[in-house]
Motif scaffolding. Sequence first.
Motif, PDB file in Angstrom:
ATOM      1  N   SER A 186       0.809  -1.216   0.000  1.00  0.00           N
ATOM      2  CA  SER A 186       0.000   0.000   0.000  1.00  0.00           C
ATOM      3  C   SER A 186       0.844   1.268   0.000  1.00  0.00           C
ATOM      4  CB  SER A 186      -0.939  -0.016   1.203  1.00  0.00           C
ATOM      5  OG  SER A 186      -0.223  -0.336   2.372  1.00  0.00           O
ATOM      6  N   ASP A 196       0.901  -2.502   6.940  1.00  0.00           N
ATOM      7  CA  ASP A 196       2.297  -2.843   7.232  1.00  0.00           C
ATOM      8  C   ASP A 196       3.143  -2.497   6.019  1.00  0.00           C
ATOM      9  OD1 ASP A 196       1.834  -4.798   5.359  1.00  0.00           O
ATOM     10  OD2 ASP A 196       2.429  -6.482   6.614  1.00  0.00           O
ATOM     11  N   LEU A 197       4.445  -2.488   6.212  1.00  0.00           N
ATOM     12  CA  LEU A 197       5.365  -2.197   5.112  1.00  0.00           C
ATOM     13  C   LEU A 197       5.761  -3.505   4.441  1.00  0.00           C
ATOM     14  CD1 LEU A 197       7.950   0.355   6.558  1.00  0.00           C
ATOM     15  CD2 LEU A 197       5.991   0.810   5.071  1.00  0.00           C
ATOM     16  N   ASP A 198       5.796  -3.513   3.116  1.00  0.00           N
ATOM     17  CA  ASP A 198       6.260  -4.674   2.356  1.00  0.00           C
ATOM     18  C   ASP A 198       7.481  -4.230   1.575  1.00  0.00           C
ATOM     19  OD1 ASP A 198       3.790  -6.527   2.756  1.00  0.00           O
ATOM     20  OD2 ASP A 198       2.967  -4.584   2.184  1.00  0.00           O
TER      21      ASP A 198
HETATM   22 CA    CA Z   1       1.289  -3.860   3.416  1.00  0.00          CA
END
Ligand code: CA
Length: 588
Positions: A186, A196-198
């Motif tokens: 996102s 969350d961070l990917d």
């Molecule tokens: Ca994410």
Amino acid sequence: MENAEVVAMLGEIADLLELTLENPFKVRAYRRAAQVVDTLPVPVAELWERGELGSLPGVGAHTAARIGEYVEHGTCDELSRLRGKVPPGVLELLQLEGVGPKTAAQAWKELGVTSVDALEEAALDGRLAQLPRQGHKRAEAIAAAVARHRSRKGRFLLHRALPYAEAILARLREVPGVKRAEAAGSVRRRKETVGDLDLLVASTAPEKVMRVVPGLPGVAKVLALGPTRATVRLRMGMQVDLRVLAPESYGAALHYFTGNKVHNIAVRTLAVHRGLKVSEYGVFTKRGRRLSGEREEDVFRAVGLPWIPPELREGLGELEAAARHRLPHLVEEEDLLGDMHVHSDASSDASSTLEELASAARALGRRYVAITDHSRSRPRGLTNRQLLRHAQDIRRLDTGLKGRPHLLAGIEVDILADGALDLADEALESLDWVVGSVHSRFQMPAREMTARIVAALQSGHVHVLGHPSGRLIGSRDAYAFDLEQVLEVAREEGVAMEVNAQPERLDLTDTACRMALQAKVPLVISSDAHHARHLENLRYGVWVARRGWAEGKDVLNTRTLPELRRHLGRVRRVPARTRLEEEPGVTL
Ligand code: CA
Ligand code: DGT
Ligand code: CA
Ligand code: ZN
């Protein structure tokens, strides 16, 4: 009406009374009544109907009347009155463990803290510790409570998440063997909030990447650590998923983990129809022979499409548009030549001087800036005459600046409850630019709110509707109104819609932008800066507009100043009805 609702109402009144430092006896009375109702074995509404509420020990006649009002109407005037006095973000502070009304009121009154984010900043930069009764231990505990609160709420504003992504990626790019490192998910789609961070890394030596994971910036805890995958939790509460990929799979993985899920599934389905298989490892034949996957374009090419900007990948028609070669040429930050909503220290909630704003805008390469301070209904807002003098100051400075940048004399005028504007038409008419905004009475019914906004748009004096929905992400919902009707009137009247780029506003939203464009209403992307450093926030507004499919031509402040003035000249103007002399008791 459940007893629990009444308990919550009484508790909120007590909290608000304490935050506003009103009568401590009343605070105690409401808290006591809340306790009593909380432990009642029967519905409180029944007691009220039987007239027995006031005779309960611990519930006075005054409090009983409030409960009765709430039971009968579902609202309570005292509650509404108090809510109007306390910013919603201050009330939210009370949800933090260890933060009571005293600390919240202190942070609000002494430090101007009106949100959880601002409290965290004050706890981390040492300002909180300096207040009486606080100190470093307390400040640390509060910062930790903020982190827990966030992880409970589960989503983070993009502007809070992005700096962590950038810091971690910068560190990862230093690791030997790393060819690329980017954020997917996102964050890459520039969604207004992030779960969350990917993060993705292309490397031929994943073990070297895994070795640095525990020491990455902001990491509190390593939750999982495998040969090519890791999950960590940051001290600020957000989780990070990290994956290391072979360079030949990197593009396919970037596409897959950028999402969203609906978009991904649609792409995979297209691939199947062509006898191919698309996965996070690459593009393959049905038999499993690798065709490509090093670059993201490979995935799109495999299904016969051009590359699609991440902001559009929401499964909302982007694949169809791409197939028909109708993808928008999305607006870019560099396209914006000016900023159309900026507060100077003439607004009580802003602190940079005109000169400071001008020089910060110049450093950012803005060619023009509209100075739009608050009108008289806001605390210490400008009266008609003060506005005229302020406009003179702005124009005098503009002359001295010689176009670096141009300053426009403007105002953010309140749209009052009845739809009238907060300043005389004659004063508004003398300005270059008028932002009309709703700042009060958010609770009115949708029909009234729509009529209120429509009346302002039809005044002939408003160029743009400021932060059209009034929402604050995560702390205040949009007020109820009919956006379609407002857009229709805006189009008739030649009024633009603001994309307010304050990271907690982002208002219009992405979907509302798209509706505005479909209704052929132009956008204006503005920082609504209350300090010179906020001028940089324009990029958040650009991302919202991109997610709303906006092109440069759809945004008024991509135009040069002469073009913009020509456009404004075409806007219908209504002759001034209210005149300056009508302002009662103005003293300069
Ligand atoms: Ca994410
Ligand atoms: P967030 O974290 O809630 O803000 O939103 P995202 O979009 O970052 O979602 P996240 O972190 O759960 O997953 C990242 C991307 O991975 C997601 O956008 C698409 C892809 N993905 C995750 N789960 C699935 C799935 O079950 N099927 C498919 N096709 N893709 C998935
Ligand atoms: Ca994830
Ligand atoms: Zn405003």
